[in-house]
Design a protein around this motif. Sequence first.
Motif, PDB file in Angstrom:
ATOM      1  N   PHE A 639       0.619  -1.171  -0.100  1.00  0.00           N
ATOM      2  CA  PHE A 639      -0.027   0.038  -0.168  1.00  0.00           C
ATOM      3  C   PHE A 639       0.816   1.214   0.094  1.00  0.00           C
ATOM      4  CE2 PHE A 639      -3.652  -2.175   2.138  1.00  0.00           C
ATOM      5  CZ  PHE A 639      -4.222  -2.730   0.939  1.00  0.00           C
ATOM      6  N   LYS A 640       0.292   2.304  -0.416  1.00  0.00           N
ATOM      7  CA  LYS A 640       0.861   3.770  -0.330  1.00  0.00           C
ATOM      8  C   LYS A 640       1.034   4.036   1.209  1.00  0.00           C
ATOM      9  CE  LYS A 640      -1.729   5.636  -4.174  1.00  0.00           C
ATOM     10  NZ  LYS A 640      -2.876   6.465  -4.496  1.00  0.00           N
ATOM     11  N   ASP A 641       2.030   4.681   1.417  1.00  0.00           N
ATOM     12  CA  ASP A 641       2.577   5.095   2.939  1.00  0.00           C
ATOM     13  C   ASP A 641       1.430   5.188   3.691  1.00  0.00           C
ATOM     14  OD1 ASP A 641       5.209   4.327   2.090  1.00  0.00           O
ATOM     15  OD2 ASP A 641       5.754   6.545   1.895  1.00  0.00           O
ATOM     16  N   GLU A 642       0.483   6.129   3.323  1.00  0.00           N
ATOM     17  CA  GLU A 642      -0.477   6.674   4.397  1.00  0.00           C
ATOM     18  C   GLU A 642      -1.404   5.541   4.635  1.00  0.00           C
ATOM     19  OE1 GLU A 642      -1.706   8.458   0.204  1.00  0.00           O
ATOM     20  OE2 GLU A 642       0.137   7.974   1.127  1.00  0.00           O
ATOM     21  N   PHE A 643      -1.427   4.621   3.944  1.00  0.00           N
ATOM     22  CA  PHE A 643      -2.347   3.277   3.915  1.00  0.00           C
ATOM     23  C   PHE A 643      -1.579   1.861   4.387  1.00  0.00           C
ATOM     24  CE2 PHE A 643      -4.431   5.972   0.552  1.00  0.00           C
ATOM     25  CZ  PHE A 643      -5.707   6.377   1.442  1.00  0.00           C
ATOM     26  N   LYS A 644      -0.444   2.003   4.661  1.00  0.00           N
ATOM     27  CA  LYS A 644       0.388   1.052   5.065  1.00  0.00           C
ATOM     28  C   LYS A 644      -0.116   0.100   6.135  1.00  0.00           C
ATOM     29  CE  LYS A 644       5.023   0.793   3.040  1.00  0.00           C
ATOM     30  NZ  LYS A 644       4.900   1.520   1.907  1.00  0.00           N
ATOM     31  N   ASN A 645      -0.843   0.727   7.204  1.00  0.00           N
ATOM     32  CA  ASN A 645      -1.408   0.087   8.550  1.00  0.00           C
ATOM     33  C   ASN A 645      -2.693   0.362   8.518  1.00  0.00           C
ATOM     34  OD1 ASN A 645      -1.871  -1.183  10.821  1.00  0.00           O
ATOM     35  ND2 ASN A 645       0.053  -0.610  11.698  1.00  0.00           N
ATOM     36  N   LEU A 646      -3.519  -0.320   7.922  1.00  0.00           N
ATOM     37  CA  LEU A 646      -5.065  -0.173   7.736  1.00  0.00           C
ATOM     38  C   LEU A 646      -5.674  -0.328   8.922  1.00  0.00           C
ATOM     39  CD1 LEU A 646      -6.295  -1.306   4.293  1.00  0.00           C
ATOM     40  CD2 LEU A 646      -5.777   0.885   5.013  1.00  0.00           C
ATOM     41  N   THR A 647      -5.063  -1.387   9.867  1.00  0.00           N
ATOM     42  CA  THR A 647      -5.683  -1.526  11.118  1.00  0.00           C
ATOM     43  C   THR A 647      -5.844  -0.527  12.403  1.00  0.00           C
ATOM     44  OG1 THR A 647      -5.254  -4.304  10.873  1.00  0.00           O
ATOM     45  CG2 THR A 647      -5.501  -3.316  13.056  1.00  0.00           C
ATOM     46  N   THR A 648      -4.489   0.179  12.029  1.00  0.00           N
ATOM     47  CA  THR A 648      -4.168   1.311  12.922  1.00  0.00           C
ATOM     48  C   THR A 648      -5.005   2.289  12.515  1.00  0.00           C
ATOM     49  OG1 THR A 648      -1.910   0.599  13.501  1.00  0.00           O
ATOM     50  CG2 THR A 648      -2.465   2.976  13.840  1.00  0.00           C
ATOM     51  N   LEU A 649      -5.105   2.517  11.373  1.00  0.00           N
ATOM     52  CA  LEU A 649      -5.828   3.805  10.762  1.00  0.00           C
ATOM     53  C   LEU A 649      -7.775   3.379  11.410  1.00  0.00           C
ATOM     54  CD1 LEU A 649      -4.943   4.227   7.129  1.00  0.00           C
ATOM     55  CD2 LEU A 649      -4.593   6.107   8.947  1.00  0.00           C
ATOM     56  N   GLY A 650      -8.145   2.187  11.166  1.00  0.00           N
ATOM     57  CA  GLY A 650      -9.346   2.109  11.578  1.00  0.00           C
ATOM     58  C   GLY A 650      -9.496   2.198  13.153  1.00  0.00           C
ATOM     59  N   LYS A 651      -8.610   1.815  13.837  1.00  0.00           N
ATOM     60  CA  LYS A 651      -8.710   1.884  15.552  1.00  0.00           C
ATOM     61  C   LYS A 651      -8.617   3.285  15.779  1.00  0.00           C
ATOM     62  CE  LYS A 651      -7.062  -2.695  16.931  1.00  0.00           C
ATOM     63  NZ  LYS A 651      -5.810  -3.186  17.562  1.00  0.00           N
ATOM     64  N   VAL A 652      -7.917   4.241  14.779  1.00  0.00           N
ATOM     65  CA  VAL A 652      -7.925   5.456  15.444  1.00  0.00           C
ATOM     66  C   VAL A 652      -9.358   6.172  15.059  1.00  0.00           C
ATOM     67  CG1 VAL A 652      -6.840   7.804  14.376  1.00  0.00           C
ATOM     68  CG2 VAL A 652      -5.302   5.927  15.128  1.00  0.00           C
ATOM     69  N   GLU A 653      -9.707   5.855  13.883  1.00  0.00           N
ATOM     70  CA  GLU A 653     -11.025   6.416  13.623  1.00  0.00           C
ATOM     71  C   GLU A 653     -11.987   5.830  14.532  1.00  0.00           C
ATOM     72  OE1 GLU A 653     -10.883   6.822   8.776  1.00  0.00           O
ATOM     73  OE2 GLU A 653     -11.368   5.088   9.566  1.00  0.00           O
ATOM     74  N   ILE A 654     -11.970   4.739  14.964  1.00  0.00           N
ATOM     75  CA  ILE A 654     -12.997   4.172  16.124  1.00  0.00           C
ATOM     76  C   ILE A 654     -12.865   5.114  17.242  1.00  0.00           C
ATOM     77  CG2 ILE A 654     -13.521   2.406  17.605  1.00  0.00           C
ATOM     78  CD1 ILE A 654     -12.842   0.390  15.352  1.00  0.00           C
TER      79      ILE A 654
END
Length: 730
Positions: A639-654
């Motif tokens: 993935f692109k750098d800004e999407f490399k860890n989708l799990t973390t991105l999702g947890k942050v949004e939660i």
Amino acid sequence: MQFREDQIPIMEYEGGTMAVPAVPGAGKTFIVANLAAKIIEQKRNKLGKVLVVTYMNSAVSNFKSRITSVLNEKGISNSKDYEVMTIHSLAMKILKDRPDIVGINEEFHILDDLKKVMYLNEGIEEWRRRGGERIFKSFLSDRHVQKYNEKCDQWWRDFFNIADILISELKLNDISPEMLIKQVQNFEDSSIIKNVSYIYDIYTKKLKMQGCIDYNDLLILSYKALTIDTKLREKFQRKYSFIFEDECQDSNLVQCKMLSLLSEDNNNLVRVGDLNQSIMGTFTSSDPKFFAEFCSEADKKYVMNMAGRSSKEIIDVANYLVKYTRNNHAEEKCRTALEEQYIEVMSNIGEFRNPSIEDYGVYSYILSSWDKVKESTIKSIQNFRLKYPDKTIGILVPYNNQVSEISKELREIGIECDELSSTPEKRLKVTNKLGYILSFLGEPDNIFKLREVINNLIDKSGKGKEILLNNLTSYKVEEILEYKIIRDKLYSNKEFIDNDIINFFEKNMDSINHILNYQDLSMEKIILNIGNLLDFNIEDKAMIQAVASYVKYIQKDISDLSFEYISQILLDVKSSIFKHIADIIYEIKGYDPTPDRVAVATCHKSKGLEWDCVFFLCITNYNFPFSLNGKFRSEQYYFKDEFKNLTTLGKVEIQKILGKTVYSSPFIQAKAEVVSEKVRLLYVGITRAKEYLILMSHKDEIKKDYPSKYFEILRGFIEEQREKFKSNIV
């Protein structure tokens, strides 16, 4: 019964909240069993019961036998004063009492792991059709867009795990699909949680249509029922006078809340665990902070810091890792990864003593490649077994495929082994056998497919089997099926002297002829009949039934389902479809190492086990990162750098949806959590060894992977201690 000095204060417990942090090998099960028995003996539980909650079915059996044994020694045979169960069994008991209070039918059932995989996959597939595939591709780096057709199957398997984790996180934070869809309306299309909301909604609707709840629902709904219904809550509070929780470093928020609520009336809650063995957080919803908070708030806290499992030399290595991490770790965020909790050697009084050997039993080696590591390990094991035939051996590696790889090489030289991983050898055997049989049924005139079936059905290796398989290719399928006609020619080779192979072959040829008669049946029935015909154990038959259920389910959407299609799924060792159900079916139940078999385990599966000699392999940067820079397995490199860890991105949004503050650099924090958990995993591996510990690393020039900084630090300490050991002998 004699207790150690660090156990005596715990055994004097009479009530209230008590935290018991315990080092590896301190005897957590022993102390809980004895304290529970003492409470029952003294009738302090009054009209209620003593409840012991743990997280594995195998641990339930262990606790029951321990408590029963202690009570029998005291002349008490009544087992009605205590219960031992998993947290999910407790939740089921609560929910079955009043399902209506949380709006579910009293005939609800728990979604099994296989159906969970199917429903979640269906949700993902529907999202892909709605435009999810386009969004997924937009996450890819320019370089990997070109490889989409080649690599997408593996990438989508990764996405399945991401969606699974985030849906669990949403449920445990009590965010329903309806609530989530409203919250994410104004989120950007690239928002991972917005995209997961569609999958979550589809998945939840499928559960409702089938009258199912999953394991997360079970915990949440049972806790809700307790909070809503005063009578229900009081009933269970009266039922359990004392509650013990084991392995609570692996608890999640809902589990903690439920047990706290159940103990609220009498306030008798004992939690036992080891923060330094918290190794589940990066791929489950468990969090060691809940046990840490309880330790700071409990009425009493007693540390069990003495352990007799390991030699002093191995304990010194484990303690040095704790000390270095606390005081000198280059990443300040990771200095609290390990609690300042040091293992103390036994006082060698009476029955309490640590193992002791004549030489310094800790070694460290760097080799030039993974192949050299395997070669060196296997040679060392051969020599060790000759020298110490009565000692147990464990090999620890990071990945499931490495477990299979080393086990295969050990068996090739005649060393029997047990595979302890998420894809155990016995699971692979049954799916391989079924996969090759179905592939042959799809093309029953293919001699090479028949040969592969016979190869997998004959559970024996050696020269005789090789000769037989080579001879088979000289004949047509119909000739082999009528093997009695060509028997003399088939066995004419003078080297072929193994009667066992002949017996295996003829028995299985009769089975294959029977199976060919099933072809007019549905595929589901063919699979079930194969399971009944072949010599499978109970666990293997459960796996066969899971495959049959899967076939029945997907035939609703694939009318022309082929044998080859199912065969490919069964033979794909990386497939996630049967992984979860296999973990349940083949759970390690009361595993007891023996000297005649070498155990090969992933580091995670080794927790709770011990061996006289441990080979701990692959301590490299990638597997045990020290720095926040570099590659991380939790990241999606494609993935692109800004999407490399989708799990973390999702947890942050939660967290944002919940109105909670989030870290300013969530990716950095996620990496710090991975580094912290990996050093705890290293600590767990080291403390599995009793007398001998061999740490190994290697260089991989292609992947640019080199010995971990932890390995270098420990190696320096080990060499220094070795010199001191030698000088003391002199």
